[in-house]
Design an enzyme around this catalytic site. Structure first.
Site, PDB file in Angstrom:
ATOM      1  N   ASP A 203       0.893  -1.145   0.000  1.00  0.00           N
ATOM      2  CA  ASP A 203       0.000   0.000   0.000  1.00  0.00           C
ATOM      3  C   ASP A 203       0.945   1.212   0.000  1.00  0.00           C
ATOM      4  O   ASP A 203       2.128   1.060   0.279  1.00  0.00           O
ATOM      5  CB  ASP A 203      -0.825  -0.107   1.303  1.00  0.00           C
ATOM      6  CG  ASP A 203      -1.583   1.131   1.610  1.00  0.00           C
ATOM      7  OD1 ASP A 203      -2.322   1.581   0.738  1.00  0.00           O
ATOM      8  OD2 ASP A 203      -1.458   1.637   2.739  1.00  0.00           O
TER       9      ASP A 203
ATOM     10  N   ASP B  15      -7.299  -1.006   3.578  1.00  0.00           N
ATOM     11  CA  ASP B  15      -6.747  -2.221   2.964  1.00  0.00           C
ATOM     12  C   ASP B  15      -6.826  -3.448   3.879  1.00  0.00           C
ATOM     13  O   ASP B  15      -6.166  -4.447   3.604  1.00  0.00           O
ATOM     14  CB  ASP B  15      -5.318  -2.004   2.425  1.00  0.00           C
ATOM     15  CG  ASP B  15      -4.387  -1.389   3.444  1.00  0.00           C
ATOM     16  OD1 ASP B  15      -4.575  -1.667   4.633  1.00  0.00           O
ATOM     17  OD2 ASP B  15      -3.475  -0.652   3.039  1.00  0.00           O
TER      18      ASP B  15
END
Ligand code: ADP
Ligand code: MG
Length: 488
Positions: free
Chosen positions: A188, A385
């Protein structure tokens, strides 16, 4: 709550303390800290595996001494076992001597005499019971699987302990094994490769005063835990009166909407503006852009910039050196920022403007493209996420900055958010698995060889004891090497 590392003693402690409770001079703070961290102190004081190893060594030595002093007597016990008894099976004399039949068993010779003449003689070797019982017992001792049963779990425990000491919490030995096979690492961006601490660098196209726009944005964001929201609150300065805000809605991966002082405020990216039907402007500055709409009208955008973590570039290089073949960055941020960060850090592939569900879909595609036996790890801070952290083969979360959901969903937690630790975790897992394989091959190899030698009569109980306890001690000592991971 954040964990800080004490520069003096190296212990981790909660940021609710002003100074490290482990080495604080203030008696009260030290007492309180030790009480709250009792479990951790207890764990530090828990007995090491040195004790059991010592016991095993003592047992081994005792067996050695007993056999050295009484070995001859033990062997002679077996050698003196009964030989087959000599039996004369002589039937009672028959009334007619010519037709008499005599069957004689003498040592290893069976003789059949009929009518005075020998009809049949059968000879055989001595049964030698002592030798074969001795060999069978030696076989039994060698085939005891304790070297495998003790050393393999111990290698995994040592690997988990070694990783924990380095600030990498691995939630099970199956993840340790999976980590060793990692070939693709997906990151990420915000909070993982970048610090997630944004500074407001500009406010553009705003028909209202900058301070007013920042105040609206900060108030609308007051309930969000996203790093952008925290930065906007800091930029607005002063304490925010949360009672002015109602109807807060967080749009995952897009932004927030809320009612501030009776007006509807939306703060987020282009996707959010499109969803709300607001005519918004692209920004040519490089940075993350937070577009603001007030009462459905575009009210300008705030340019904020994040900085990369100091070790991010080295972390990508270390992963490649450790045998990871592909690094990918998936982010909800705009393409321009994503490309800039990926190029700067040396990430192989980048996908931007993704919603949480898009990240899962992209990871699914990458998982399908993985060769047989290779594993994919996803590294994230858990804000937008958490789903993908659970979907990847191995989910790695940032422990200090990451959300609780991420720490819960992840299989591995990096206590200090340092991306360099990912390569370290992979190296630790590879060392641990290598030690497990060494122990399996060594134990089975020595045992098979000794079994063969015993069966052929070239080995005695001594060798049997070595193949059992000796091999186990050596395998345990080898397993302890998995704790030594500091210099990997
Ligand atoms: P990353 O994938 O890089 O960690 P996120 O998925 O957390 O980024 O966020 C993606 C984008 O969504 C951000 O770049 C931002 O434009 C927007 N966004 C998400 N949450 C917020 C928020 N609370 N306020 C404003 N914008 C937000
Ligand atoms: Mg993030």
């Amino acid at each position: 709550m954040k964990l800080l590392k004490c520069p003096k003693c190296g212990e981790l402690f909660s940021d609710s303390y002003k100074e490290c409770p482990f080495c604080a001079e203030d008696e009260e703070l030290a007492q309180g800290g030790k009480a709250r961290h009792g479990r951790r102190i207890q764990r530090q004081k828990s007995p090491s595996i040195g004790g059991p190893v010592l016991v095993i060594v003592i047992v081994f030595l005792a067996a050695f001494l007993v056999y050295a002093f009484f070995g001859d007597k033990i062997s002679s016990l077996f050698e003196k076992t009964d030989k087959p008894s000599v039996e004369d099976v002589t039937p009672a004399p028959s009334p007619t001597p010519d037709t008499s039949v005599t069957l004689t068993l003498d040592q290893q010779t069976l003789t059949l005499v009929e009518g005075g003449s020998t009809k049949l003689t059968v000879s055989g070797a001595d049964a030698d019971w002592g030798t074969w019982v001795y060999r069978a017992l030696t076989f039994l001792v060698i085939s005891c699987p304790c070297a495998l049963v003790i050393s393999i779990p111990l290698s995994f425990f040592a690997g988990l302990g070694g990783a924990g000491k380095e600030g990498v919490l691995i939630k099970g030995s199956n993840y340790l094994e999976a980590l060793s096979q990692t070939k693709t690492v997906v990151f990420d961006k915000t909070g993982t490769l970048t610090q997630g601490v944004f500074e407001v660098s500009a406010v553009h196209h705003s028909p209202m005063a900058q301070e007013k726009l920042l105040e609206y944005a900060a108030l609308a964001e007051c309930a969000s835990s996203h790093p952008i929201s925290k930065s906007l609150q800091k930029a607005a300065g002063g304490a925010l009166d949360r009672s002015r805000v109602t109807d807060i809605q967080e749009h995952s991966g897009r932004g927030v909407t809320a009612v501030v002082d009776g007006v509807t405020v939306a703060a987020g990216n282009g996707k959010l503006m499109e969803e709300l039907g607001v005519a918004w402007h692209e920004c040519h500055s490089v940075g993350t852009i937070v577009h603001i709409a007030v009462n459905g009208e575009y009210a300008g955008h705030i340019v904020i910039s994040d900085v990369e973590k100091p070790h991010s570039r080295d972390a990508i290089a270390a992963l490649k050196a450790a045998g990871v073949t592909k690094t990918v960055m998936l982010t909800g941020d705009i393409q321009k920022v994503a490309d800039y960060v990926a190029r700067d850090l040396g990430v192989d592939e980048v996908r931007a403007e993704l919603l949480p569900a898009d990240k899962v879909a992209r990871v699914e595609e990458l998982l399908k493209a993985e060769p047989e036996g290779a594993k994919l790890a996803f590294v994230g801070d858990g804000i937008n996420d958490a789903p993908v952290l659970s979907r990847a083969d191995i989910g790695i979360a940032m422990g200090a900055m990451g959300s609780d959901a991420a720490i819960e969903a992840a299989d591995v937690v990096l206590m200090d958010d340092d991306p360099m630790k990912i390569a370290k975790a992979i190296k630790i897992s590879r060392k641990c698995i290598r030690i497990v394989h060494e122990n399996i091959v060594f134990s089975l190899g020595v045992k098979l060889l000794c079994l063969l030698l015993v069966a052929l009569g070239f080995a005695n109980m001594w060798m049997g004891i070595f193949a059992d306890v000796g091999v186990m001690v050596l395998a345990v000592l080898n397993a302890i090497r998995a704790l030594r991971v500091h210099n990997l």
